[in-house]
Design an enzyme around this catalytic site. Sequence first.
Site, PDB file in Angstrom:
ATOM      1  N   LYS A  34       0.828  -1.218   0.000  1.00  0.00           N
ATOM      2  CA  LYS A  34       0.000   0.000   0.000  1.00  0.00           C
ATOM      3  C   LYS A  34       0.858   1.263   0.000  1.00  0.00           C
ATOM      4  O   LYS A  34       0.644   2.173  -0.784  1.00  0.00           O
ATOM      5  CB  LYS A  34      -0.922   0.005   1.229  1.00  0.00           C
ATOM      6  CG  LYS A  34      -1.628   1.332   1.459  1.00  0.00           C
ATOM      7  CD  LYS A  34      -2.419   1.354   2.748  1.00  0.00           C
ATOM      8  CE  LYS A  34      -1.623   1.613   3.979  1.00  0.00           C
ATOM      9  NZ  LYS A  34      -1.438   3.010   4.395  1.00  0.00           N
ATOM     10  N   ARG A 105      -3.362   9.807   4.717  1.00  0.00           N
ATOM     11  CA  ARG A 105      -2.102  10.491   4.958  1.00  0.00           C
ATOM     12  C   ARG A 105      -1.405  10.827   3.636  1.00  0.00           C
ATOM     13  O   ARG A 105      -0.842  11.894   3.460  1.00  0.00           O
ATOM     14  CB  ARG A 105      -1.235   9.549   5.803  1.00  0.00           C
ATOM     15  CG  ARG A 105       0.132  10.036   6.133  1.00  0.00           C
ATOM     16  CD  ARG A 105       0.115  10.981   7.298  1.00  0.00           C
ATOM     17  NE  ARG A 105       1.423  11.521   7.590  1.00  0.00           N
ATOM     18  CZ  ARG A 105       1.646  12.709   8.101  1.00  0.00           C
ATOM     19  NH1 ARG A 105       0.638  13.499   8.396  1.00  0.00           N
ATOM     20  NH2 ARG A 105       2.852  13.124   8.348  1.00  0.00           N
ATOM     21  N   ARG A 134       1.617  14.010  13.572  1.00  0.00           N
ATOM     22  CA  ARG A 134       2.201  13.622  12.288  1.00  0.00           C
ATOM     23  C   ARG A 134       2.447  14.888  11.494  1.00  0.00           C
ATOM     24  O   ARG A 134       1.616  15.342  10.726  1.00  0.00           O
ATOM     25  CB  ARG A 134       1.278  12.623  11.569  1.00  0.00           C
ATOM     26  CG  ARG A 134       1.015  11.408  12.416  1.00  0.00           C
ATOM     27  CD  ARG A 134       0.250  10.341  11.699  1.00  0.00           C
ATOM     28  NE  ARG A 134       1.026   9.646  10.698  1.00  0.00           N
ATOM     29  CZ  ARG A 134       0.585   8.605  10.002  1.00  0.00           C
ATOM     30  NH1 ARG A 134      -0.613   8.145  10.222  1.00  0.00           N
ATOM     31  NH2 ARG A 134       1.344   8.039   9.092  1.00  0.00           N
ATOM     32  N   ILE A 136       4.293  17.740   9.001  1.00  0.00           N
ATOM     33  CA  ILE A 136       4.717  17.747   7.595  1.00  0.00           C
ATOM     34  C   ILE A 136       5.781  18.824   7.376  1.00  0.00           C
ATOM     35  O   ILE A 136       6.041  19.218   6.252  1.00  0.00           O
ATOM     36  CB  ILE A 136       3.531  17.947   6.619  1.00  0.00           C
ATOM     37  CG1 ILE A 136       2.711  19.169   7.033  1.00  0.00           C
ATOM     38  CG2 ILE A 136       2.666  16.727   6.493  1.00  0.00           C
ATOM     39  CD1 ILE A 136       1.903  19.707   5.899  1.00  0.00           C
ATOM     40  N   ASP A 137       6.385  19.263   8.486  1.00  0.00           N
ATOM     41  CA  ASP A 137       7.373  20.339   8.367  1.00  0.00           C
ATOM     42  C   ASP A 137       8.540  19.972   7.441  1.00  0.00           C
ATOM     43  O   ASP A 137       9.057  20.824   6.725  1.00  0.00           O
ATOM     44  CB  ASP A 137       7.893  20.744   9.763  1.00  0.00           C
ATOM     45  CG  ASP A 137       8.467  19.574  10.536  1.00  0.00           C
ATOM     46  OD1 ASP A 137       7.817  18.513  10.547  1.00  0.00           O
ATOM     47  OD2 ASP A 137       9.556  19.704  11.109  1.00  0.00           O
ATOM     48  N   ASP A 317       4.874  -0.032  11.986  1.00  0.00           N
ATOM     49  CA  ASP A 317       3.600  -0.578  11.508  1.00  0.00           C
ATOM     50  C   ASP A 317       3.400  -2.047  11.910  1.00  0.00           C
ATOM     51  O   ASP A 317       2.340  -2.622  11.656  1.00  0.00           O
ATOM     52  CB  ASP A 317       3.487  -0.440   9.981  1.00  0.00           C
ATOM     53  CG  ASP A 317       3.194   0.995   9.578  1.00  0.00           C
ATOM     54  OD1 ASP A 317       3.002   1.845  10.461  1.00  0.00           O
ATOM     55  OD2 ASP A 317       3.159   1.272   8.355  1.00  0.00           O
ATOM     56  N   ILE A 339       8.925   5.858  16.906  1.00  0.00           N
ATOM     57  CA  ILE A 339       8.580   6.670  15.723  1.00  0.00           C
ATOM     58  C   ILE A 339       7.386   7.590  16.011  1.00  0.00           C
ATOM     59  O   ILE A 339       7.426   8.774  15.713  1.00  0.00           O
ATOM     60  CB  ILE A 339       8.248   5.779  14.495  1.00  0.00           C
ATOM     61  CG1 ILE A 339       9.329   4.711  14.267  1.00  0.00           C
ATOM     62  CG2 ILE A 339       8.022   6.631  13.249  1.00  0.00           C
ATOM     63  CD1 ILE A 339      10.643   5.178  13.738  1.00  0.00           C
ATOM     64  N   ARG A 409      -8.482   0.073   5.303  1.00  0.00           N
ATOM     65  CA  ARG A 409      -7.597   1.063   4.654  1.00  0.00           C
ATOM     66  C   ARG A 409      -6.384   0.374   4.042  1.00  0.00           C
ATOM     67  O   ARG A 409      -5.835   0.847   3.054  1.00  0.00           O
ATOM     68  CB  ARG A 409      -7.036   2.041   5.692  1.00  0.00           C
ATOM     69  CG  ARG A 409      -8.016   2.870   6.408  1.00  0.00           C
ATOM     70  CD  ARG A 409      -7.269   3.706   7.397  1.00  0.00           C
ATOM     71  NE  ARG A 409      -6.572   4.713   6.640  1.00  0.00           N
ATOM     72  CZ  ARG A 409      -6.570   6.005   6.937  1.00  0.00           C
ATOM     73  NH1 ARG A 409      -7.200   6.422   7.992  1.00  0.00           N
ATOM     74  NH2 ARG A 409      -5.948   6.849   6.189  1.00  0.00           N
TER      75      ARG A 409
HETATM   76  C1  UD1 Z   1       4.757   6.410   6.626  1.00  0.00           C
HETATM   77  C2  UD1 Z   1       3.766   5.312   6.443  1.00  0.00           C
HETATM   78  C3  UD1 Z   1       3.301   4.777   7.774  1.00  0.00           C
HETATM   79  C4  UD1 Z   1       4.480   4.381   8.639  1.00  0.00           C
HETATM   80  C5  UD1 Z   1       5.513   5.492   8.705  1.00  0.00           C
HETATM   81  C6  UD1 Z   1       6.805   5.062   9.395  1.00  0.00           C
HETATM   82  C7  UD1 Z   1       2.701   5.942   4.387  1.00  0.00           C
HETATM   83  C8  UD1 Z   1       1.480   6.486   3.723  1.00  0.00           C
HETATM   84  N1  UD1 Z   1       2.639   5.852   5.699  1.00  0.00           N
HETATM   85  O1  UD1 Z   1       4.073   7.452   7.325  1.00  0.00           O
HETATM   86  O2  UD1 Z   1       2.471   3.644   7.542  1.00  0.00           O
HETATM   87  O3  UD1 Z   1       4.025   4.120   9.946  1.00  0.00           O
HETATM   88  O4  UD1 Z   1       5.864   5.923   7.386  1.00  0.00           O
HETATM   89  O5  UD1 Z   1       7.354   3.965   8.752  1.00  0.00           O
HETATM   90  O6  UD1 Z   1       3.655   5.562   3.746  1.00  0.00           O
HETATM   91  N2  UD1 Z   1       8.035  13.656  10.896  1.00  0.00           N
HETATM   92  C9  UD1 Z   1       8.333  14.981  11.179  1.00  0.00           C
HETATM   93  N3  UD1 Z   1       8.155  15.909  10.198  1.00  0.00           N
HETATM   94  C10 UD1 Z   1       7.715  15.574   8.958  1.00  0.00           C
HETATM   95  C11 UD1 Z   1       7.434  14.230   8.657  1.00  0.00           C
HETATM   96  C12 UD1 Z   1       7.605  13.280   9.660  1.00  0.00           C
HETATM   97  O7  UD1 Z   1       8.737  15.298  12.286  1.00  0.00           O
HETATM   98  O8  UD1 Z   1       7.584  16.470   8.110  1.00  0.00           O
HETATM   99  C13 UD1 Z   1       8.205  12.631  11.941  1.00  0.00           C
HETATM  100  C14 UD1 Z   1       6.872  11.964  12.296  1.00  0.00           C
HETATM  101  O9  UD1 Z   1       6.165  12.708  13.272  1.00  0.00           O
HETATM  102  C15 UD1 Z   1       7.358  10.633  12.824  1.00  0.00           C
HETATM  103  C16 UD1 Z   1       8.610  10.344  11.979  1.00  0.00           C
HETATM  104  O10 UD1 Z   1       8.980  11.588  11.409  1.00  0.00           O
HETATM  105  O11 UD1 Z   1       7.735  10.746  14.168  1.00  0.00           O
HETATM  106  C17 UD1 Z   1       8.409   9.352  10.870  1.00  0.00           C
HETATM  107  O12 UD1 Z   1       7.282   9.725  10.091  1.00  0.00           O
HETATM  108  P1  UD1 Z   1       7.197   9.404   8.545  1.00  0.00           P
HETATM  109  O13 UD1 Z   1       8.230   8.390   8.177  1.00  0.00           O
HETATM  110  O14 UD1 Z   1       7.152  10.656   7.806  1.00  0.00           O
HETATM  111  O15 UD1 Z   1       5.793   8.714   8.474  1.00  0.00           O
HETATM  112  P2  UD1 Z   1       4.682   8.912   7.373  1.00  0.00           P
HETATM  113  O16 UD1 Z   1       5.303   9.201   6.052  1.00  0.00           O
HETATM  114  O17 UD1 Z   1       3.614   9.775   7.911  1.00  0.00           O
END
Ligand code: UD1
Length: 442
Positions: A34, A105, A134, A136-137, A317, A339, A409
């Site tokens: 996915k 997401r 979560r 997106i910065d 996950d 995480i 999902r």
């Molecule tokens: C993706 C997966 C999710 C999985 C996660 C970690 C998808 C759609 N989802 O989520 O299933 O659990 O990877 O393997 O692929 N973070 C920041 N700033 C950001 C982005 C992330 O601080 O801009 C932090 C998050 O809060 C978290 C860590 O980075 O603590 C990892 O998140 P990230 O790998 O980005 O997870 P997702 O892409 O949301």
Amino acid sequence: MKIKNGYSVRWTMEQYAIKGGNPLVGEVEIGGAKNAALGVLAAAIMTDDMTVIENLPDVRDINVLLQAMESIGVIVYRSERHTVRINASMISGLVIEDDYIKKIRASYYLLGALLGKYKHAEVALPGGCNIGSRKIDLHIKGFKALGAEVKIEHGLIIADAKYLKGAHIYLDTVSVGATINIMLAAVLADGKTVIENAAKEPHVVDVANFLNSLGANVKGAGTDVIRISGVKKLHGSEYSIIPDQIEAGTFMFAAAITKGDVTVKNVIPKHLESTTAKLIEMGCQVEESDDAVRVVASKRLMSTHVKTLPYPGFPTDMQPQIAVSLALGKGTSIVTESIFDNRFKYVDELAKMGSNIKVEGNTAIIEGVERFTSANLTAPDLRAGAALVLACLTAEGFSTVEDIKYIERGYEDFDVKLQKLGAQIAKVDSDKEFQKFKLKVG
Ligand code: UD1
């Protein structure tokens, strides 16, 4: 709600009815990943030529993304259940804010893809499972480094650039989403982009491979430095998504927790190494072949400690699935979630079955119990929902898991695949159907 290709994006009220107690035995076929597919589909709109994506899982998050793509004029043709043809040559809008997209997401990948191709995108702020903050910065930091202006207004992230220019971007945290999104935005930018401290997950590599099949120049995916040389244009391709390591891992734990014997087919065993290692520590036998793993569990599981980490560490996950299994293990286990900051919500649900787990901050201290009792549970999110189903499969008597919309999902035909392994599980949406299930399985 049905949409024109016949795939469903509705949130069902159905629940799983489960009679536990059977060891799972047999073979299960794993679908496409996915999380890889979400990135690949977004990437597919970056070319005006036709792309054909195979091994696409038929799960709700994917269908929501396809619907959002259609809402801006992308032509999506699902020629078979797992194959989709995409033509994005007639995109008519760059604003994506339909109600469903807010629930997933990966909507953010459309931001990177549209910004990369058209230098402008407006996408509703992403939703997704509520497993902690979560942010997106890092996505935004990446887009800005490439020359875009990014602002958030009225619930939309708006990214705009006159042109995008390659840049050197260091990710402060390893982020799958930010790595993929920056890759998408950078492939058509002028010059070279370097992403440092990039995520190394198999789905990052899969999206990079797909982009390269479209004519992009992405090197180093799978290591922590990804180098992208911008190209002028992307062309069409046919591509098959990698197998889903989390679906595979879930069935591996289903075998372990039910003391079963399951061969999980159509997988890449290398992607499952951390899961395999933990199952062996817990006393299971794991046999690997080229594209399958067999998990045999004949006795009570043993305790172990586990900490979630970015790939190749143990995946977050898979955290609920291992924790639920350890909750039936012999002795004390410690599970550390590094995480996400709110990923133990299922613990209260599992307590209804008699588990003994204490959560302190990002750590769960698990005292294994000998058995779970049946209970009526609610899935708090996708993976935790699947883990609770595994727990119910071990409990004598009838259990239910509500809110299976979360499970849908990310798992295709979860109930059907479990049934084929001997589980007594059915999807029901009324008490009458539940009673019928009870009569049927006795
Ligand atoms: C993706 C997966 C999710 C999985 C996660 C970690 C998808 C759609 N989802 O989520 O299933 O659990 O990877 O393997 O692929 N973070 C920041 N700033 C950001 C982005 C992330 O601080 O801009 C932090 C998050 O809060 C978290 C860590 O980075 O603590 C990892 O998140 P990230 O790998 O980005 O997870 P997702 O892409 O949301």
